[in-house]
Design an enzyme around this catalytic site. Sequence first.
Site, PDB file in Angstrom:
ATOM      1  N   SER A 179       0.797  -1.228   0.000  1.00 44.06           N
ATOM      2  CA  SER A 179       0.000   0.000   0.000  1.00 44.06           C
ATOM      3  C   SER A 179       0.827   1.274   0.000  1.00 44.06           C
ATOM      4  O   SER A 179       0.295   2.359  -0.246  1.00 44.06           O
ATOM      5  CB  SER A 179      -0.962   0.004   1.201  1.00 44.06           C
ATOM      6  OG  SER A 179      -0.247   0.017   2.412  1.00 44.06           O
ATOM      7  N   LYS A 191      -6.990   3.613   8.077  1.00 46.33           N
ATOM      8  CA  LYS A 191      -6.131   4.657   7.519  1.00 46.33           C
ATOM      9  C   LYS A 191      -6.837   6.010   7.505  1.00 46.33           C
ATOM     10  O   LYS A 191      -6.222   7.044   7.757  1.00 46.33           O
ATOM     11  CB  LYS A 191      -5.687   4.253   6.114  1.00 46.33           C
ATOM     12  CG  LYS A 191      -4.786   3.022   6.094  1.00 46.33           C
ATOM     13  CD  LYS A 191      -4.496   2.549   4.674  1.00 46.33           C
ATOM     14  CE  LYS A 191      -3.636   1.288   4.682  1.00 46.33           C
ATOM     15  NZ  LYS A 191      -3.384   0.771   3.320  1.00 46.33           N
TER      16      LYS A 191
END
Length: 240
Positions: free
Chosen positions: A115, A158
């Site tokens: 990511s 996140k």
Amino acid sequence: MRWFVLTLIVVYVLAFLGGFLLGAWYVVELSGRKTMVYAAAVKSEGGGALVRIYAEVRPGDGRVLLSVEPKTELDTQTSAEIAAYVAQKLAGTPLVFHDLVFTIRAPTVIVGGPSAGAAMTVAAYAALTNKTPRTDVVVTGEILPDGSIGPVGGLMEKLEACAENGIRVFLIPKGERYVRVPQVVRKRYSPAPGIVVVRTETRYTTVDLVEEGRKRGVTVVEVSHIRDVLPYFFSQEQAS
């Protein structure tokens, strides 16, 4: 004839010296550039966190180096190499006489995965072009060799980390606006007098990250290519 040969020799010598000096200037000019972007990650114990990704250009022979602090199971060497490849193409600056060094600094142990690829690409591009990226913009997503952004997990965690740290814009991979978030539900019942049983169930609800981000003061935007990402980091208008 002799003057013609001497003239050619002088021309070749001057061309060689000019190329050498130009190459030396290129190495010195590009070397030492260092930049930083924030990236969002999932902590190993749960929840989200922001990590710092540094990209630095040093004299070398085209290597891509990676350091992760603290040491984790984070396997991003492939992502780092792809990020360097894509950034070079975007910047028009081949790493022939330079190395690109990535450093990832996290506040705690984070979960591995690809990511950070998009964020590393932004950091590398900024270092190669000597630009300063915004620090209130975060991107998450795998970077692919053609520059497209691939899907990743942990987006809710996140987003929470972005909101807690004052991030204004959170860029996520196209098609991941809606995520399934687990919720633990505890039910109490009494099968007999004096006996209480607690049963735990996990239920999943669908969360719209754009709407959730709006509630938390973060603009969530879906992106499909690194070219969609760069304006948010280097343009005041896009990120405002």
